[in-house]
Motif scaffolding. Structure first.
Motif, PDB file in Angstrom:
ATOM      1  N   LEU A 228      15.966  38.716 -92.172  1.00 52.79           N
ATOM      2  CA  LEU A 228      15.475  38.519 -93.536  1.00 52.79           C
ATOM      3  C   LEU A 228      14.177  37.715 -93.523  1.00 52.79           C
ATOM      4  N   ARG A 229      14.094  36.727 -92.630  1.00 47.21           N
ATOM      5  CA  ARG A 229      12.850  35.944 -92.495  1.00 47.21           C
ATOM      6  C   ARG A 229      11.683  36.870 -92.172  1.00 47.21           C
ATOM      7  N   GLU A 230      11.878  37.778 -91.237  1.00 43.96           N
ATOM      8  CA  GLU A 230      10.816  38.693 -90.833  1.00 43.96           C
ATOM      9  C   GLU A 230      10.362  39.557 -92.001  1.00 43.96           C
ATOM     10  N   CYS A 231      11.314  40.126 -92.723  1.00 48.52           N
ATOM     11  CA  CYS A 231      10.978  41.083 -93.777  1.00 48.52           C
ATOM     12  C   CYS A 231      10.351  40.414 -95.000  1.00 48.52           C
ATOM     13  N   LEU A 232      10.979  39.351 -95.499  1.00 45.56           N
ATOM     14  CA  LEU A 232      10.437  38.703 -96.688  1.00 45.56           C
ATOM     15  C   LEU A 232       9.102  38.034 -96.400  1.00 45.56           C
ATOM     16  N   SER A 233       8.983  37.382 -95.236  1.00 47.03           N
ATOM     17  CA  SER A 233       7.733  36.712 -94.905  1.00 47.03           C
ATOM     18  C   SER A 233       6.585  37.708 -94.805  1.00 47.03           C
ATOM     19  N   GLU A 234       6.853  38.869 -94.210  1.00 50.45           N
ATOM     20  CA  GLU A 234       5.793  39.872 -94.064  1.00 50.45           C
ATOM     21  C   GLU A 234       5.235  40.277 -95.416  1.00 50.45           C
ATOM     22  N   VAL A 235       6.111  40.517 -96.389  1.00 50.69           N
ATOM     23  CA  VAL A 235       5.659  40.953 -97.705  1.00 50.69           C
ATOM     24  C   VAL A 235       4.968  39.813 -98.454  1.00 50.69           C
ATOM     25  N   LEU A 236       5.587  38.637 -98.481  1.00 52.88           N
ATOM     26  CA  LEU A 236       5.018  37.520 -99.232  1.00 52.88           C
ATOM     27  C   LEU A 236       3.704  37.037 -98.623  1.00 52.88           C
ATOM     28  N   ASP A 237       3.644  36.960 -97.300  1.00 54.92           N
ATOM     29  CA  ASP A 237       2.408  36.515 -96.651  1.00 54.92           C
ATOM     30  C   ASP A 237       1.264  37.501 -96.870  1.00 54.92           C
ATOM     31  N   GLY A 238       1.609  38.753 -97.135  1.00 53.26           N
ATOM     32  CA  GLY A 238       0.587  39.762 -97.404  1.00 53.26           C
ATOM     33  C   GLY A 238       0.210  39.864 -98.869  1.00 53.26           C
ATOM     34  N   GLY A 239       0.659  38.919 -99.685  1.00 53.43           N
ATOM     35  CA  GLY A 239       0.317  38.919-101.099  1.00 53.43           C
ATOM     36  C   GLY A 239       1.285  39.672-101.981  1.00 53.43           C
ATOM     37  N   GLY A 240       2.400  40.146-101.413  1.00 56.22           N
ATOM     38  CA  GLY A 240       3.407  40.834-102.212  1.00 56.22           C
ATOM     39  C   GLY A 240       4.273  39.864-102.990  1.00 56.22           C
ATOM     40  N   ARG A 241       5.215  40.408-103.757  1.00 55.90           N
ATOM     41  CA  ARG A 241       6.050  39.588-104.634  1.00 55.90           C
ATOM     42  C   ARG A 241       7.501  40.033-104.554  1.00 55.90           C
ATOM     43  N   ILE A 242       8.390  39.089-104.788  1.00 57.00           N
ATOM     44  CA  ILE A 242       9.793  39.405-105.047  1.00 57.00           C
ATOM     45  C   ILE A 242       9.928  39.527-106.552  1.00 57.00           C
ATOM     46  N   VAL A 243      10.336  40.693-107.017  1.00 52.96           N
ATOM     47  CA  VAL A 243      10.341  40.952-108.462  1.00 52.96           C
ATOM     48  C   VAL A 243      11.742  41.096-109.034  1.00 52.96           C
ATOM     49  N   GLY A 244      12.769  41.067-108.208  1.00 53.49           N
ATOM     50  CA  GLY A 244      14.115  41.194-108.742  1.00 53.49           C
ATOM     51  C   GLY A 244      15.166  41.138-107.663  1.00 53.49           C
ATOM     52  N   PHE A 245      16.408  41.178-108.105  1.00 51.20           N
ATOM     53  CA  PHE A 245      17.551  41.173-107.197  1.00 51.20           C
ATOM     54  C   PHE A 245      18.693  41.899-107.895  1.00 51.20           C
ATOM     55  N   THR A 246      19.317  42.833-107.194  1.00 55.50           N
ATOM     56  CA  THR A 246      20.378  43.622-107.806  1.00 55.50           C
ATOM     57  C   THR A 246      21.745  43.004-107.536  1.00 55.50           C
ATOM     58  N   ARG A 247      22.704  43.363-108.345  1.00 54.79           N
ATOM     59  CA  ARG A 247      24.067  42.865-108.147  1.00 54.79           C
ATOM     60  C   ARG A 247      24.673  43.344-106.834  1.00 54.79           C
ATOM     61  N   CYS A 248      24.157  44.431-106.297  1.00 56.72           N
ATOM     62  CA  CYS A 248      24.686  44.929-105.025  1.00 56.72           C
ATOM     63  C   CYS A 248      24.002  44.287-103.820  1.00 56.72           C
ATOM     64  N   GLY A 249      23.170  43.262-104.060  1.00 58.69           N
ATOM     65  CA  GLY A 249      22.634  42.482-102.963  1.00 58.69           C
ATOM     66  C   GLY A 249      21.341  42.984-102.370  1.00 58.69           C
ATOM     67  N   GLN A 250      20.401  43.414-103.228  1.00 58.08           N
ATOM     68  CA  GLN A 250      19.113  43.922-102.754  1.00 58.08           C
ATOM     69  C   GLN A 250      17.971  43.117-103.382  1.00 58.08           C
ATOM     70  N   TYR A 251      17.134  42.503-102.528  1.00 54.14           N
ATOM     71  CA  TYR A 251      15.874  41.980-103.016  1.00 54.14           C
ATOM     72  C   TYR A 251      14.948  43.153-103.304  1.00 54.14           C
ATOM     73  N   LEU A 252      14.270  43.122-104.433  1.00 56.78           N
ATOM     74  CA  LEU A 252      13.294  44.145-104.792  1.00 56.78           C
ATOM     75  C   LEU A 252      11.911  43.521-104.694  1.00 56.78           C
ATOM     76  N   LEU A 253      11.036  44.151-103.913  1.00 52.76           N
ATOM     77  CA  LEU A 253       9.730  43.597-103.612  1.00 52.76           C
ATOM     78  C   LEU A 253       8.628  44.601-103.919  1.00 52.76           C
ATOM     79  N   THR A 254       7.459  44.097-104.292  1.00 54.70           N
ATOM     80  CA  THR A 254       6.304  44.958-104.488  1.00 54.70           C
ATOM     81  C   THR A 254       5.149  44.448-103.630  1.00 54.70           C
ATOM     82  N   ALA A 255       4.305  45.372-103.186  1.00 49.58           N
ATOM     83  CA  ALA A 255       3.140  45.028-102.385  1.00 49.58           C
ATOM     84  C   ALA A 255       2.060  44.409-103.280  1.00 49.58           C
ATOM     85  N   ARG A 256       1.072  43.811-102.649  1.00 45.37           N
ATOM     86  CA  ARG A 256      -0.037  43.190-103.370  1.00 45.37           C
ATOM     87  C   ARG A 256      -0.663  44.180-104.350  1.00 45.37           C
TER      88      ARG A 256
END
Length: 260
Positions: A228-256
């Motif tokens: 999870l560190r690898e995946c979230l850091s890659e997106v956030l460090d590249g200017g992306g965002r975490i925009v949501g989280f589902t009840r089934c346990g999924q972070y939803l992310l968008t690119a810069r």
């Protein structure tokens, strides 16, 4: 909370929540006393006269912007899904707005899915950064010496009301065709990292109960931490965002530059 008896009760509550038999609690009573009497926020939630939740925060001043904000250091509730944490956060917001404090910041473990849903969806916080091993290893009955990676978040309380963070964030499911998997769960419960590609919308899965995984298979829990560190850091460090989280346990992310 202002009295020694209340802070002793807070110590006992922390021991129950974090499974601590001996040694110091995460925020000892004398520290809560100092926070309370130096202008910070220390509040408890009662049920039938018994302390069942506690919130402790410091008033902070940003060194660069000179912004006054609240730093949330602890939120603990004895009973899950009973609305205790929500009640404490609403009390915190009222206390802040009465003092013209309009934002709060804190960290939480991104592997704990119930907290991710609560903060990202129900409160509507914004993620500022992924911070590896924020506190160092935490050896208590919940963290079990795991590395303390955290998401740093901010809560704009002057414009934030109970709401779903986005129109899709609160859904019990999501359309896999719209969100490319970056991290999924394989048939044996292990993390499976996928190539990112050029997709603008991505999803990262986490176990629904990482605390049970830590107790049953610490090696597997550590592999989830690293993935999870690898995946979230890659997106956030590249200017992306975490925009949501589902009840089934999924972070939803968008690119810069991608609109949610």
């Amino acid at each position: 909370m202002t009295t020694p008896a209340e802070f002793e009760a807070a110590d006992r509550l922390q021991r129950r929540v974090w499974g601590i038999d001996t040694g110091s609690t995460p925020v000892p009573g004398e520290v809560l006393n100092a926070v309370s009497h130096s202008g910070g926020y220390v509040a408890g939630a009662l049920a039938d006269g018994h302390l069942v939740g506690i919130s402790a925060s410091l008033v902070a001043l940003h060194a660069d912007t000179r912004e006054v904000f609240l730093w949330g250091h602890m939120l603990a509730a004895e009973h899950r899904d009973a609305g205790i944490g929500h009640a404490l956060m609403l009390g915190l917001r009222t206390w802040c707005l009465e003092r013209r404090i309009t934002s709060a910041r804190w960290t939480f473990d991104p592997l704990v899915s119930r907290n991710a849903y609560f903060y990202l969806v129900k409160l509507g916080v914004d993620v500022l950064a992924y911070v590896p091993d924020f506190y160092g290893p935490l050896d208590d009955g919940v963290n079990l010496a795991d590395e303390s990676d955290r998401l740093l978040v901010t809560w704009p309380m002057d414009s934030c009301h109970d709401r779903e963070r986005t129109g899709y964030a609160g859904n019990t499911a999501y359309d896999p065709g719209e969100w490319r998997p970056l991290l999924s769960i394989d048939e044996r419960g292990r993390p499976k990292v996928h190539p990112r590609g050029g997709d603008n919308r991505m999803a990262c899965a986490v176990p629904l109960d990482i605390e049970a995984v830590r107790r049953q298979d610490p090696v597997l829990a550590r592999s989830w931490r690293r993935a999870l560190r690898e995946c979230l850091s890659e997106v956030l460090d590249g200017g992306g965002r975490i925009v949501g989280f589902t009840r089934c346990g999924q972070y939803l992310l968008t690119a810069r530059g991608t609109l949610a």
